[in-house]
Design an enzyme around this catalytic site. Structure first.
Site, short mmCIF file in Angstrom:
data_model
loop_
_atom_site.label_atom_id
_atom_site.label_comp_id
_atom_site.label_asym_id
_atom_site.label_seq_id
_atom_site.Cartn_x
_atom_site.Cartn_y
_atom_site.Cartn_z
N SER A 1 0.84 -1.20 0.00
CA SER A 1 0.00 0.00 0.00
C SER A 1 0.88 1.26 0.00
CB SER A 1 -0.96 -0.04 1.18
OG SER A 1 -1.97 0.94 1.07
N GLU B 1 -9.24 -5.02 -4.86
CA GLU B 1 -8.70 -3.94 -4.03
C GLU B 1 -9.82 -3.04 -3.51
OE1 GLU B 1 -5.48 -3.26 -3.31
OE2 GLU B 1 -4.31 -4.45 -4.73
N HIS C 1 -7.64 -5.34 -0.75
CA HIS C 1 -6.39 -4.59 -0.65
C HIS C 1 -5.57 -5.07 0.57
CE1 HIS C 1 -3.63 -1.22 -0.80
NE2 HIS C 1 -3.91 -0.91 0.45
#
Length: 531
Positions: free
Chosen positions: A190, A323, A436
């Site tokens: 991330s 995601e 995600h």
């Protein structure tokens, strides 16, 4: 080894003997300062090297994580004195003939939260067992790490500069822990993945690492860059009932504001900040306007990627198949709005004319609302939209551009839905698919994922850890195939895109993942981001 002492440049450290889940012994050195505490006049400053100490420093306990705010309780966790790193090594004393590859973990959290040093959040058990030295680092977050006032005292990108300072310390000292300073891999998830890409683009980081892994994040993702951090900062005194109109007084006001007031009010300012896409973090990296200091970044990242101005090292990049499930927790109002209005174009983070918007709206609806994918839930199209806007679009385009110059770019799609899917389990998201950050749980050990692990989950974990550590060792994630690694992972080819699908089985796929959506974002970035 009850008296476990390692001497680094600044002095002596006493570490601790630990054991992995599988009872493999390793050595932990925690809370090592790699820079001066960024406090008082150094609150927003460029990091300075750590100072030497006398005697033996206790490195058996974790130190502060970087200051951040828990939104629900409005309590501050961590501290401004936070520039520490942890080193875990499988073998001591140091022996140059058996030096091991080094993997440096850069944590995620939207540049607002997270840490690299709390054992309950992540421990290196699985990587350590593959004879790799593991390093976790902290870096300044939120306004403390990313205030940008176009002045040397607060230039912006301080959190990224912290990462560079940590890498300098590692290069100088990691050999004392049996790490090879000439074989360092940076990896992150991330915001950590975006950080990895930023480090590849910044001249400041040249020569400090040799391989890179970016999981679910890119400098092209809209939430990883803010071109007007200063305007956001000017909202803070207004929210406190004080009007400030010049940079000098704003800097002094923010430098002297008590920590909790600074963090609470900076998040309140963020809540008033309009944005496109599904997620937004405000105080994040920026393109600097240097005036008497060395910039971390002074050009837009798309321009650098197109021109090939990046560190050409072996690179793994990829994304999780869904995601956009993250938007249910970080931007639920966005999900609700797009489901209700079905107006898709307004969420794209590009500046375009009204005529272009009308044409593009029809194309978006053809892809997301009328596509060939079977719809199982009424909000599937919204999840796909924010998957692409917030993550996949930028990740795919960046990797494609890097692969033009770099023959060692390995791309993946993580689609496995299992018991170690990190963020789905942490946030209680009861939907199918890989959310995600879900691949995190198959690389880093986390305490809350210790139960309900199936044999298939363990196999997936072994596969990913093996590929990641083999890549760190050799620059090739699959130097050989066997019963665990059943497929040779090929880099993106000169003749066209290809990638590894990571699911219950490993499969090489020809062409782009999500081809219609991938083509759309290549065109959008080329049209709206090219200078």
């Amino acid at each position: 080894m009850t008296d476990l002492i390692v001497e680094v440049t600044e002095g002596k450290l006493e570490g601790k003997v630990c054991k992995t889940l599988n009872n493999v012994e390793y050595f932990a050195f925690r809370g090592i300062p790699y820079a001066k505490p960024p406090i008082n006049d150094l609150r927003f400053a460029i990091p300075e090297p750590s100072e030497p100490w006398e005697g033996v420093r206790d490195a058996t306990q974790n130190r502060n994580i970087c200051a951040q705010l828990d939104r629900e309780s409005e309590t501050v966790t961590g501290d401004e004195d936070c520039l520490y790193l942890n080193i875990y090594t499988p073998k001591l004393p140091a022996d140059a003939s058996t030096a091991m590859p080094v993997m440096v973990f850069i944590h995620g959290g939207g540049f607002l939260s997270g840490n690299g040093t709390k054992d309950e959040d992540h421990t290196p058990d699985f990587i350590i067992e593959r004879n790799v030295v593991f390093v976790g680092i902290n870096y300044r977050l939120g306004i403390l790490g990313f205030l940008a006032l176009d002045r040397k005292e607060a230039p912006g990108n301080m959190g990224l500069r912290d990462q560079v300072q940590a890498l300098k310390w590692i290069k100088k000292n990691v050999a004392k822990f049996n790490g090879d300073p000439d074989n360092v891999t940076i990896f992150g998830i991330s915001a950590g993945a975006a950080s990895v890409e930023y480090l590849m683009l910044s001249p400041m980081a040249r020569g400090l690492f040799h391989k890179a892994i970016a999981q679910s994040g890119s400098t092209l993702n809209h939430w990883t860059c803010n071109s007007d951090v200063k305007s956001l900062a000017f909202k803070i005194p207004l929210l406190k009932g004080k009007k400030i109109t010049d940079d000098e007084n704003l800097y002094k006001y923010l430098k002297d504001l008590p920590l909790k007031d600074l963090l609470v009010t900076s998040l309140l300012a963020l809540d008033t900040d309009p944005y496109k896409g599904g997620i937004h973090f405000g105080f994040v990296p920026t393109v600097e306007k240097p005036n008497g200091w060395e910039p971390f970044l002074d050009k837009p990242t798309y321009e650098l990627l197109v021109k090939g101005e990046f560190m050409n090292v072996p690179f793994i990049s990829g994304f999780c198949s869904r995601e956009g499930l993250l938007t249910f927790t970080d931007g639920p109002a966005k999900i609700e709005k797009v489901i209700k209005d079905k107006m898709l174009c307004e969420h794209l983070p590009f500046t375009m004319t009204e005529e272009n918007e009308t044409e593009l709206e029809n194309r978006l609806k053809a892809i997301y609302l009328e596509g060939s994918e079977p719809v199982k839930e009424m909000d599937d199209f919204a999840i796909d939209l924010f998957t692409d806007i917030d993550f996949f679009g930028g990740i795919y385009v960046a990797a494609s551009l890097i692969a033009r110059k770099n023959p060692s770019v390995y791309f993946y799609e993580f689609a496995y839905d299992g018991g170690l899917n990190y963020l789905k389990k942490k946030l209680g998201i009861d939907r199918t698919g890989a959310c995600h950050g879900d691949d995190t749980g198959y690389i880093i050990k986390t305490l809350f994922l210790s139960e309900g692990v199936s044999d298939q989950d363990k196999l997936m974990r072994e596969r990913i850890v093996n590929m990641w550590t083999d890549f760190a060792r050799t620059g090739d994630p699959t130097p050989k195939t066997d019963d665990i690694i059943t497929t040779k992972w090929q880099p993106i080819a000169e003749t066209g895109f290809n990638y590894l699908l990571i699911d219950e089985k490993l499969r090489m796929q020809e062409g782009s993942p999500l081809p219609n959506r991938a083509k759309l974002y290549q065109e959008l970035y080329d049209k709206y981001c090219r200078t």
